[in-house]
Design a protein around this motif. Structure first.
Motif, PDB file in Angstrom:
ATOM      1  N   TYR A 160       0.850  -1.307  -0.073  1.00 51.98           N
ATOM      2  CA  TYR A 160       0.074  -0.012  -0.150  1.00 51.98           C
ATOM      3  C   TYR A 160       0.918   1.263   0.040  1.00 51.98           C
ATOM      4  CZ  TYR A 160       0.706   0.254   4.935  1.00 51.98           C
ATOM      5  OH  TYR A 160       1.179   0.058   6.364  1.00 51.98           O
ATOM      6  N   TYR A 161       2.087   1.119   0.711  1.00 55.13           N
ATOM      7  CA  TYR A 161       2.926   2.485   0.705  1.00 55.13           C
ATOM      8  C   TYR A 161       3.161   2.678  -0.717  1.00 55.13           C
ATOM      9  CZ  TYR A 161       6.867   5.325   2.040  1.00 55.13           C
ATOM     10  OH  TYR A 161       7.535   6.535   2.304  1.00 55.13           O
ATOM     11  N   TYR A 162       3.725   1.940  -1.578  1.00 53.49           N
ATOM     12  CA  TYR A 162       4.238   2.043  -2.980  1.00 53.49           C
ATOM     13  C   TYR A 162       2.877   2.415  -3.667  1.00 53.49           C
ATOM     14  CZ  TYR A 162       8.326   0.214  -0.403  1.00 53.49           C
ATOM     15  OH  TYR A 162       9.183  -0.072   0.259  1.00 53.49           O
ATOM     16  N   ASP A 163       1.949   2.080  -3.486  1.00 53.87           N
ATOM     17  CA  ASP A 163       0.666   2.553  -4.467  1.00 53.87           C
ATOM     18  C   ASP A 163       0.368   3.933  -4.407  1.00 53.87           C
ATOM     19  OD1 ASP A 163      -1.343  -0.616  -3.591  1.00 53.87           O
ATOM     20  OD2 ASP A 163       0.243  -0.273  -4.992  1.00 53.87           O
ATOM     21  N   ILE A 164       0.663   4.493  -3.253  1.00 51.41           N
ATOM     22  CA  ILE A 164       0.391   6.018  -3.123  1.00 51.41           C
ATOM     23  C   ILE A 164       1.596   7.032  -3.669  1.00 51.41           C
ATOM     24  CG2 ILE A 164      -0.099   7.815  -1.332  1.00 51.41           C
ATOM     25  CD1 ILE A 164      -1.718   5.673   0.223  1.00 51.41           C
ATOM     26  N   GLY A 207      -9.397   8.947   5.224  1.00 50.35           N
ATOM     27  CA  GLY A 207      -9.375   7.476   5.002  1.00 50.35           C
ATOM     28  C   GLY A 207      -8.990   7.304   3.569  1.00 50.35           C
ATOM     29  N   TRP A 208      -8.606   6.149   3.123  1.00 55.41           N
ATOM     30  CA  TRP A 208      -8.255   6.243   1.639  1.00 55.41           C
ATOM     31  C   TRP A 208      -8.352   4.592   1.128  1.00 55.41           C
ATOM     32  CZ3 TRP A 208      -4.436   2.727  -0.229  1.00 55.41           C
ATOM     33  CH2 TRP A 208      -3.736   2.007   0.837  1.00 55.41           C
ATOM     34  N   SER A 209      -8.615   4.491  -0.052  1.00 54.63           N
ATOM     35  CA  SER A 209      -8.616   2.932  -0.695  1.00 54.63           C
ATOM     36  C   SER A 209      -8.116   3.196  -2.081  1.00 54.63           C
ATOM     37  CB  SER A 209      -9.944   2.693  -0.616  1.00 54.63           C
ATOM     38  OG  SER A 209     -10.728   3.130  -1.646  1.00 54.63           O
ATOM     39  N   MET A 210      -7.669   1.738  -2.711  1.00 53.44           N
ATOM     40  CA  MET A 210      -7.241   1.805  -4.164  1.00 53.44           C
ATOM     41  C   MET A 210      -8.608   1.239  -4.815  1.00 53.44           C
ATOM     42  SD  MET A 210      -4.503   3.381  -4.709  1.00 53.44           S
ATOM     43  CE  MET A 210      -4.037   2.746  -6.064  1.00 53.44           C
ATOM     44  N   GLN A 211      -8.897   1.751  -5.833  1.00 56.01           N
ATOM     45  CA  GLN A 211     -10.094   1.087  -6.638  1.00 56.01           C
ATOM     46  C   GLN A 211      -9.585   1.333  -8.219  1.00 56.01           C
ATOM     47  OE1 GLN A 211     -13.877   2.481  -5.633  1.00 56.01           O
ATOM     48  NE2 GLN A 211     -13.316   2.808  -3.332  1.00 56.01           N
ATOM     49  N   GLY A 212      -9.195   0.200  -8.654  1.00 56.82           N
ATOM     50  CA  GLY A 212      -8.540   0.030  -9.876  1.00 56.82           C
ATOM     51  C   GLY A 212      -7.341   1.128  -9.930  1.00 56.82           C
ATOM     52  N   ASN A 213      -7.195   2.069 -10.891  1.00 62.24           N
ATOM     53  CA  ASN A 213      -6.052   2.659 -10.944  1.00 62.24           C
ATOM     54  C   ASN A 213      -6.267   4.007 -10.133  1.00 62.24           C
ATOM     55  OD1 ASN A 213      -7.502   4.035 -12.949  1.00 62.24           O
ATOM     56  ND2 ASN A 213      -5.677   4.579 -14.130  1.00 62.24           N
ATOM     57  N   PRO A 252     -15.657  11.707  -1.502  1.00 66.35           N
ATOM     58  CA  PRO A 252     -14.357  11.466  -1.438  1.00 66.35           C
ATOM     59  C   PRO A 252     -13.520  12.312  -2.528  1.00 66.35           C
ATOM     60  CG  PRO A 252     -15.809   9.715  -2.474  1.00 66.35           C
ATOM     61  CD  PRO A 252     -16.394  10.760  -1.782  1.00 66.35           C
ATOM     62  N   ILE A 253     -12.290  12.330  -2.333  1.00 65.06           N
ATOM     63  CA  ILE A 253     -11.484  13.061  -3.403  1.00 65.06           C
ATOM     64  C   ILE A 253     -10.853  11.827  -4.257  1.00 65.06           C
ATOM     65  CG2 ILE A 253      -9.539  14.438  -3.792  1.00 65.06           C
ATOM     66  CD1 ILE A 253      -9.937  15.728  -0.833  1.00 65.06           C
ATOM     67  N   VAL A 254     -11.187  12.014  -5.548  1.00 67.31           N
ATOM     68  CA  VAL A 254     -10.500  11.085  -6.418  1.00 67.31           C
ATOM     69  C   VAL A 254      -9.478  11.495  -7.227  1.00 67.31           C
ATOM     70  CG1 VAL A 254     -11.393   9.293  -8.401  1.00 67.31           C
ATOM     71  CG2 VAL A 254     -13.007  10.188  -6.964  1.00 67.31           C
ATOM     72  N   LEU A 255      -8.342  10.420  -7.058  1.00 69.51           N
ATOM     73  CA  LEU A 255      -7.229  10.867  -7.868  1.00 69.51           C
ATOM     74  C   LEU A 255      -6.763   9.832  -8.852  1.00 69.51           C
ATOM     75  CD1 LEU A 255      -5.133  12.013  -4.338  1.00 69.51           C
ATOM     76  CD2 LEU A 255      -6.521  13.514  -6.121  1.00 69.51           C
ATOM     77  N   GLN A 256      -6.107  10.136 -10.015  1.00 67.89           N
ATOM     78  CA  GLN A 256      -5.933   9.084 -10.751  1.00 67.89           C
ATOM     79  C   GLN A 256      -4.267   9.637 -11.036  1.00 67.89           C
ATOM     80  OE1 GLN A 256      -8.591   9.365 -13.973  1.00 67.89           O
ATOM     81  NE2 GLN A 256      -9.891   7.715 -13.126  1.00 67.89           N
TER      82      GLN A 256
END
Length: 108
Positions: free
Chosen positions: A25-29, A85-91, A102-106
């Protein structure tokens, strides 16, 4: 024979790491992200050393950041502090402020 199997099992489990730095998860962000909702165009940079900044139409806002399984912590250099709070959904990276949309970032 049983002793040999026990030794192999113990060796295999003792060589695996439980260090939180190994969690993906650290590297996903880490990286560059563009906000696509609810606003559009703000850019967030999360560097692997725990620093980063947000760039919007008014300027750049530098921060230190940290993350765990549930929260992303942003400590801005101007004294402002935010927890999402955070989550990854797809990319997409979703940041959940308290009581807000939510704030959505790509990836940017």
């Amino acid at each position: 024979m049983f002793g040999l199997m026990l030794a192999v099992i113990l060796a295999a489990t003792s060589l695996s790491s439980c260090d939180p730095d190994d969690d993906n998860y650290y590297y996903d962000i880490t990286g560059s992200w563009m906000e696509v909702a609810p606003d559009y165009g703000n850019i967030y940079y999360f560097y692997g050393d725990g620093t980063g900044y947000c760039q919007d139409y008014n300027g750049e806002y530098y921060f230190d950041w940290d993350v765990d399984d549930w929260n992303l912590y942003l400590d801005f250099y101007d004294g402002y502090y935010e927890t999402y709070g955070w989550s990854m959904q797809g990319n997409s990276l979703y940041l959940y402020p308290d009581g807000g949309n939510p704030i959505v970032l790509q990836p940017y």
